[in-house]
Write an enzyme that holds these catalytic residues in place. Structure first.
Site, PDB file in Angstrom:
ATOM      1  N   GLY A  32      17.794 -45.844 -28.774  1.00 36.61           N
ATOM      2  CA  GLY A  32      19.212 -45.500 -28.840  1.00 36.61           C
ATOM      3  C   GLY A  32      19.428 -44.067 -28.379  1.00 36.61           C
TER       4      GLY A  32
ATOM      5  N   ALA B 182      32.808 -40.897 -20.717  1.00 34.70           N
ATOM      6  CA  ALA B 182      33.296 -41.613 -21.894  1.00 34.70           C
ATOM      7  C   ALA B 182      33.416 -40.677 -23.094  1.00 34.70           C
ATOM      8  CB  ALA B 182      32.369 -42.778 -22.200  1.00 34.70           C
TER       9      ALA B 182
ATOM     10  N   GLU C  86      27.662 -42.936 -28.130  1.00 35.96           N
ATOM     11  CA  GLU C  86      27.871 -41.928 -27.064  1.00 35.96           C
ATOM     12  C   GLU C  86      27.236 -40.596 -27.428  1.00 35.96           C
ATOM     13  OE1 GLU C  86      29.402 -42.414 -24.206  1.00 35.96           O
ATOM     14  OE2 GLU C  86      30.254 -44.400 -24.554  1.00 35.96           O
TER      15      GLU C  86
HETATM   16  C1  LIG Z   1      30.071 -50.271 -32.292  1.00 42.12           C
HETATM   17  C2  LIG Z   1      29.088 -49.717 -31.307  1.00 42.12           C
HETATM   18  C3  LIG Z   1      29.303 -49.894 -29.942  1.00 42.12           C
HETATM   19  C4  LIG Z   1      28.358 -49.422 -29.017  1.00 42.12           C
HETATM   20  N1  LIG Z   1      28.553 -49.644 -27.665  1.00 42.12           N
HETATM   21  C5  LIG Z   1      27.553 -49.358 -26.795  1.00 42.12           C
HETATM   22  C6  LIG Z   1      27.666 -49.727 -25.412  1.00 42.12           C
HETATM   23  O1  LIG Z   1      28.694 -50.251 -24.985  1.00 42.12           O
HETATM   24  N2  LIG Z   1      26.604 -49.511 -24.587  1.00 42.12           N
HETATM   25  C7  LIG Z   1      25.450 -48.918 -25.020  1.00 42.12           C
HETATM   26  O2  LIG Z   1      24.519 -48.760 -24.214  1.00 42.12           O
HETATM   27  N3  LIG Z   1      25.320 -48.527 -26.319  1.00 42.12           N
HETATM   28  C8  LIG Z   1      26.330 -48.740 -27.214  1.00 42.12           C
HETATM   29  N4  LIG Z   1      26.202 -48.385 -28.541  1.00 42.12           N
HETATM   30  C9  LIG Z   1      24.940 -47.826 -29.002  1.00 42.12           C
HETATM   31  C10 LIG Z   1      24.993 -46.343 -29.334  1.00 42.12           C
HETATM   32  O3  LIG Z   1      25.143 -45.579 -28.184  1.00 42.12           O
HETATM   33  C11 LIG Z   1      23.744 -46.002 -30.144  1.00 42.12           C
HETATM   34  O4  LIG Z   1      23.911 -46.581 -31.419  1.00 42.12           O
HETATM   35  C12 LIG Z   1      23.507 -44.509 -30.257  1.00 42.12           C
HETATM   36  O5  LIG Z   1      23.048 -43.985 -29.041  1.00 42.12           O
HETATM   37  C13 LIG Z   1      22.494 -44.154 -31.355  1.00 42.12           C
HETATM   38  O6  LIG Z   1      21.340 -44.901 -31.213  1.00 42.12           O
HETATM   39  P1  LIG Z   1      20.721 -45.702 -32.466  1.00 42.12           P
HETATM   40  O7  LIG Z   1      21.821 -46.453 -33.128  1.00 42.12           O
HETATM   41  O8  LIG Z   1      19.541 -46.432 -31.956  1.00 42.12           O
HETATM   42  O9  LIG Z   1      20.289 -44.580 -33.482  1.00 42.12           O
HETATM   43  P2  LIG Z   1      18.902 -43.709 -33.470  1.00 42.12           P
HETATM   44  O10 LIG Z   1      18.678 -43.144 -32.112  1.00 42.12           O
HETATM   45  O11 LIG Z   1      17.836 -44.570 -34.068  1.00 42.12           O
HETATM   46  O12 LIG Z   1      19.311 -42.556 -34.447  1.00 42.12           O
HETATM   47  C14 LIG Z   1      19.320 -42.724 -35.865  1.00 42.12           C
HETATM   48  C15 LIG Z   1      19.502 -41.354 -36.509  1.00 42.12           C
HETATM   49  O13 LIG Z   1      18.442 -40.469 -36.101  1.00 42.12           O
HETATM   50  C16 LIG Z   1      18.991 -39.285 -35.565  1.00 42.12           C
HETATM   51  N5  LIG Z   1      18.134 -38.750 -34.500  1.00 42.12           N
HETATM   52  C17 LIG Z   1      17.668 -39.393 -33.403  1.00 42.12           C
HETATM   53  N6  LIG Z   1      16.950 -38.548 -32.647  1.00 42.12           N
HETATM   54  C18 LIG Z   1      16.980 -37.349 -33.267  1.00 42.12           C
HETATM   55  C19 LIG Z   1      16.419 -36.053 -32.987  1.00 42.12           C
HETATM   56  N7  LIG Z   1      15.685 -35.795 -31.882  1.00 42.12           N
HETATM   57  N8  LIG Z   1      16.647 -35.063 -33.873  1.00 42.12           N
HETATM   58  C20 LIG Z   1      17.391 -35.268 -34.978  1.00 42.12           C
HETATM   59  N9  LIG Z   1      17.939 -36.445 -35.299  1.00 42.12           N
HETATM   60  C21 LIG Z   1      17.736 -37.477 -34.449  1.00 42.12           C
HETATM   61  C22 LIG Z   1      20.363 -39.671 -35.026  1.00 42.12           C
HETATM   62  O14 LIG Z   1      21.225 -38.543 -34.920  1.00 42.12           O
HETATM   63  C23 LIG Z   1      20.816 -40.670 -36.094  1.00 42.12           C
HETATM   64  O15 LIG Z   1      21.366 -39.976 -37.176  1.00 42.12           O
HETATM   65  C24 LIG Z   1      27.179 -48.768 -29.477  1.00 42.12           C
HETATM   66  C25 LIG Z   1      26.999 -48.548 -30.853  1.00 42.12           C
HETATM   67  C26 LIG Z   1      27.944 -49.010 -31.762  1.00 42.12           C
HETATM   68  C27 LIG Z   1      27.726 -48.767 -33.227  1.00 42.12           C
END
Ligand SMILES: Cc1cc2nc3c(=O)[nH]c(=O)nc-3n(C[C@H](O)[C@H](O)[C@H](O)COP(=O)(O)OP(=O)(O)OC[C@H]3O[C@@H](n4cnc5c(N)ncnc54)[C@H](O)[C@@H]3O)c2cc1C
Length: 393
Positions: free
Chosen positions: A143, A251, A373
């Site tokens: 993500g 975006a 995003e």
């Molecule tokens: C309703 C919804 C619609 C979406 N639509 C799209 C879409 O159209 N297309 C698309 O491609 N994606 C989409 N997304 C995905 C979204 O972009 C990801 O959820 C987002 O990038 C975060 O990734 P993750 O959920 O895997 O969280 P993770 O990356 O697993 O993060 C989890 C936590 O760890 C923290 N973290 C991660 N890395 C670090 C670091 N280096 N240092 C400190 N903290 C860190 C984060 O801040 C967060 O608090 C959507 C998400 C939602 C909820």
């Protein structure tokens, strides 16, 4: 309690900083949302239904690809575009998300990285809302760090064959075309963008159910198993992780404005409610100092957020905006909006948890907006890197 109708929020004559055209875009969008979305949004939210019936009228008003030039697009300035997303999200973050994906994450990459033929094929019908798109970057295991993606494209003759999984994809199951980001095996795993028509064999989209957030928006998982596409479906000017990040910048800019709209909706509702609701000596709760302190916090933060996005928009129009500026606007404004939603919910007491009022819906929506995003913390790291020069990811 009489129905509360949104009145706009302007504490420091902010309107005087806008041009006539900018105010016109804002007011037109506001009216559209008031007439078409507000009457149905709570039902959509309860049912987990995307109001698809609004797609055509939104296309007619020029909401899709609004800041692009040509192909029937409105060619709006960046502040006009921002004010439009502000008003869309004042209605609902899910509807704004739909427009952001269609515009910033699908039409923009076609416009920026696409061939002439791809632009001619997709941009005019997408502008009208006749064709819908989605953006597949996030994967189940990647993500915040999309560079780790596992989705692969392999060039075989004059085709590419795609395999992989994408997760949390807005509009996934209603899209006609998906912009899929994949590592190209024959190019040293370079990340490139592909246009994948969603009716191709091997492509599947399954909706994610049970969301407590963005319930009026479709969110899907995508599966690509040996999906064959002609080589002409490669976005020829895409190359490297920078390409999807450029889309995200577009975006995120709209989100920074959109969150402001959600904050304004919550604040204005809480303000009006506090003047109507009476407790103790038949006095409105607005007469208590603690309630006024909450209202003061909100109007101050909304005002600062308005100035921040306006300046970022002016920089964008002048071609001087940097990605860390957009990160600051997204991070600050979404956080501020979520805090406003929580304070506003508190001011409404028990009524705040019911969907007779929009606040709890905005609060739940904003939890997603804080995460997608680029999460709040990822934007901290982007800004931190910009001011210190040190990568702390
Ligand atoms: C309703 C919804 C619609 C979406 N639509 C799209 C879409 O159209 N297309 C698309 O491609 N994606 C989409 N997304 C995905 C979204 O972009 C990801 O959820 C987002 O990038 C975060 O990734 P993750 O959920 O895997 O969280 P993770 O990356 O697993 O993060 C989890 C936590 O760890 C923290 N973290 C991660 N890395 C670090 C670091 N280096 N240092 C400190 N903290 C860190 C984060 O801040 C967060 O608090 C959507 C998400 C939602 C909820």
């Amino acid at each position: 309690m009489p129905a509360i109708k949104f009145r706009g929020v302007d504490f420091i004559q902010y309107d005087s900083l806008l041009t006539d055209e900018e105010r016109l875009v804002r007011d037109t969008t506001r009216q559209f949302i008031e007439d078409n979305l507000i009457p149905i949004i709570e039902e959509c939210n309860r049912a987990g239904r995307f109001p698809r019936e609004l797609v055509k009228p939104m296309g007619e008003l020029g909401f899709f690809g609004a800041s692009l030039k040509g192909y029937g697009c409105a060619g709006m300035g960046n502040v006009e575009y921002g004010l439009m997303t502000q008003e869309l999200e004042r209605g609902d973050s899910g509807v704004r998300s739909f427009v952001s994906v269609q515009s910033g994450l699908v039409m923009y990459p076609i416009y920026e990285f696409g061939s002439d033929e791809q632009k001619q094929t997709w941009l005019p019908p997408m502008q009208k809302g006749e064709k819908l798109g989605c953006f597949g970057l996030t994967e189940p295991d990647f993500g915040s760090n999309p560079g780790g993606m596992r989705t692969r494209a392999r060039k075989v003759g004059n085709e590419y064959v795609l395999n992989g999984e994408k997760m949390w994809i807005t509009s996934g199951s209603i899209a006609d075309v998906a912009v899929i980001w994949a590592k190209v095996e024959n190019e040293n795993d370079k990340i490139r963008g592909f246009l994948v028509e969603t009716d191709r064999p091997g492509f599947k989209a399954d909706d994610i159910h049970g969301k407590w957030s963005l319930r009026a928006s479709v969110t899907s998982g995508l599966s690509l198993q040996d999906v064959h596409i002609p080589e002409a479906n490669l976005l020829p000017k895409s190359g490297g992780l920078k390409s999807p990040l450029m889309c995200l910048n577009q975006a995120r800019y709209g989100i920074a404005w959109g969150a402001l709209g959600a904050a304004m909706a919550c604040y204005d509702c809480a303000l009006q409610y506090s003047l109507l609701r009476k407790q103790w000596r038949d006095q409105p709760i607005a007469s208590h100092q603690l309630v006024q302190d909450k209202l003061t916090w909100m109007i101050s933060e909304i005002t600062k957020a308005q100035l921040l996005v306006l300046q970022v928009g002016r920089l964008k129009d002048a071609g001087k905006v940097q990605h860390q500026h957009i990160s600051m606007a997204k991070r600050n404004n979404v956080w501020m909006a979520l805090e406003c939603a929580r304070l506003s919910r508190d001011i409404l007491g028990a009524n705040g948890v019911a969907d007779d009022y929009p606040i709890m819906r905005h609060m739940m929506n904003l939890e997603s907006v804080k995460t997608y995003e680029g999460t709040h913390d990822v934007h901290s790291l982007i800004i931190g890197q910009s001011v210190t020069g040190i990568d702390a990811f």
